[in-house]
Scaffold this active site. Structure first.
Site, PDB file in Angstrom:
ATOM      1  N   GLY A 106      -6.274  72.598  -3.351  1.00  0.00           N
ATOM      2  CA  GLY A 106      -6.005  71.422  -4.174  1.00  0.00           C
ATOM      3  C   GLY A 106      -4.550  71.000  -4.231  1.00  0.00           C
ATOM      4  N   ASN A 109      -3.192  68.632  -2.502  1.00  0.00           N
ATOM      5  CA  ASN A 109      -3.157  67.162  -2.535  1.00  0.00           C
ATOM      6  C   ASN A 109      -3.537  66.637  -3.913  1.00  0.00           C
ATOM      7  OD1 ASN A 109      -2.521  65.849   0.210  1.00  0.00           O
ATOM      8  ND2 ASN A 109      -3.810  67.595   0.742  1.00  0.00           N
ATOM      9  N   MET A 151     -14.804  69.611   2.046  1.00  0.00           N
ATOM     10  CA  MET A 151     -15.128  70.023   3.410  1.00  0.00           C
ATOM     11  C   MET A 151     -16.490  69.555   3.920  1.00  0.00           C
ATOM     12  SD  MET A 151     -12.367  71.189   4.352  1.00  0.00           S
ATOM     13  CE  MET A 151     -12.742  71.805   5.983  1.00  0.00           C
ATOM     14  N   ARG A 152     -16.943  68.429   3.395  1.00  0.00           N
ATOM     15  CA  ARG A 152     -18.191  67.930   3.954  1.00  0.00           C
ATOM     16  C   ARG A 152     -18.213  66.406   3.905  1.00  0.00           C
ATOM     17  NH1 ARG A 152     -23.411  70.685   1.839  1.00  0.00           N
ATOM     18  NH2 ARG A 152     -23.303  69.252   0.078  1.00  0.00           N
ATOM     19  N   HIS A 202      -6.636  63.040   6.340  1.00  0.00           N
ATOM     20  CA  HIS A 202      -6.916  63.915   7.483  1.00  0.00           C
ATOM     21  C   HIS A 202      -5.589  64.357   8.106  1.00  0.00           C
ATOM     22  CE1 HIS A 202      -9.206  65.648  10.733  1.00  0.00           C
ATOM     23  NE2 HIS A 202      -8.313  65.144  11.566  1.00  0.00           N
TER      24      HIS A 202
HETATM   25  C1  GRF Z   1      -5.546  68.896   3.746  1.00  0.00           C
HETATM   26  O1  GRF Z   1      -4.823  69.313   4.878  1.00  0.00           O
HETATM   27  C2  GRF Z   1      -6.337  67.664   4.056  1.00  0.00           C
HETATM   28  O2  GRF Z   1      -5.748  66.851   5.014  1.00  0.00           O
HETATM   29  C3  GRF Z   1      -7.615  68.246   4.623  1.00  0.00           C
HETATM   30  O3  GRF Z   1      -7.841  69.401   3.847  1.00  0.00           O
HETATM   31  C4  GRF Z   1      -6.608  69.911   3.364  1.00  0.00           C
HETATM   32  C5  GRF Z   1      -6.737  70.098   1.878  1.00  0.00           C
HETATM   33  O4  GRF Z   1      -5.701  70.827   1.335  1.00  0.00           O
HETATM   34  N1  GRF Z   1      -8.663  67.266   4.578  1.00  0.00           N
HETATM   35  P1  GRF Z   1      -5.531  70.955  -0.255  1.00  0.00           P
HETATM   36  O5  GRF Z   1      -6.825  71.552  -0.808  1.00  0.00           O
HETATM   37  O6  GRF Z   1      -5.257  69.592  -0.797  1.00  0.00           O
HETATM   38  O7  GRF Z   1      -4.389  71.903  -0.454  1.00  0.00           O
END
Ligand code: GRF
Length: 200
Positions: free
Chosen positions: A11, A13, A89-90, A108
């Site tokens: 998490g 992001n 993840m889906r 992404h």
């Molecule tokens: C990120 O690298 C995003 O681009 C990908 O999954 C990762 C998530 O990381 N889709 P976080 O859970 O936000 O640390």
């Protein structure tokens, strides 16, 4: 702008979005965080920020239609305007995408359409590309293929380790995602008739 955030893991992001809101750089509110795993660290980040959370049980997650229906219902009850995928993840199913048509956003860690899929950073690294980057896009039924909103490139350094590249990609994500969401919050992002993104 009321955001519902979907996560599966650490998490970071989500944290960047929370921090940008707190700093007054993103005019938004996170109304619900849903995790595909109930032990995701991102749920703790949400909890500490006072954001309602929901962790899907493995039983529910294993049934994609049930998971999507539950997410759609809870996000609507929470009043989410946009779904923000932050490491979820889906791929989302047609029903959930229809409930939030052109209002589902994903990040992404590669320059789409290159290196889609779950291992964008490693795939680009293994391919020996000299430039890779980050893409923020609208999600649709084709995995990692919706209209691109924003991209930022970075050069792979000579002899750089995968870990170093990952760290630099994530650092870009943490700036680009809140910035791009702010463009949406300001009403500056639209999808044209030919399904491309226009930014004013
Ligand atoms: C990120 O690298 C995003 O681009 C990908 O999954 C990762 C998530 O990381 N889709 P976080 O859970 O936000 O640390």
């Amino acid at each position: 702008m009321r955001l519902g955030v979907l996560i599966s893991g650490s998490g970071t992001n989500l944290q960047a979005i929370i921090d940008a809101i707190a700093a007054g750089e993103l005019d938004a509110q996170v109304v619900l965080v849903v995790s595909s795993r109930s032990d995701a660290y991102g749920l703790r980040r949400a909890y500490e920020a006072g954001i309602p959370t929901m962790g899907l049980s493995s039983e529910v997650y294993q049934d994609p239609a049930a998971a999507d229906a539950l997410i759609a219902q809870e996000m609507q009850v929470a009043g989410a305007d946009y779904l923000v995928m932050a490491g979820y993840m889906r791929k989302l199913g047609a029903g959930l995408l229809a409930a939030f048509e052109d209002r589902v956003i994903n990040i992404h860690p590669a320059l789409l359409p290159a290196f889609p899929g779950a291992h964008g950073i490693a795939d680009a690294y293994e391919a020996g590309v000299k430039v890779t980057g980050v893409t923020v896009h609208f999600a649709n039924e084709d995995y990692d293929a919706g209209p691109i909103i924003a991209q930022q490139a970075l050069e792979v350094c000579e002899g750089e380790s995968l870990e170093s590249l990952e760290a630099r990609i994530h650092a870009i994500e943490h700036v680009l995602y809140p910035q791009t969401l702010q463009l949406i919050a300001q009403g500056r992002v639209s999808i044209t008739a030919d399904r491309k993104v226009s930014i004013t």
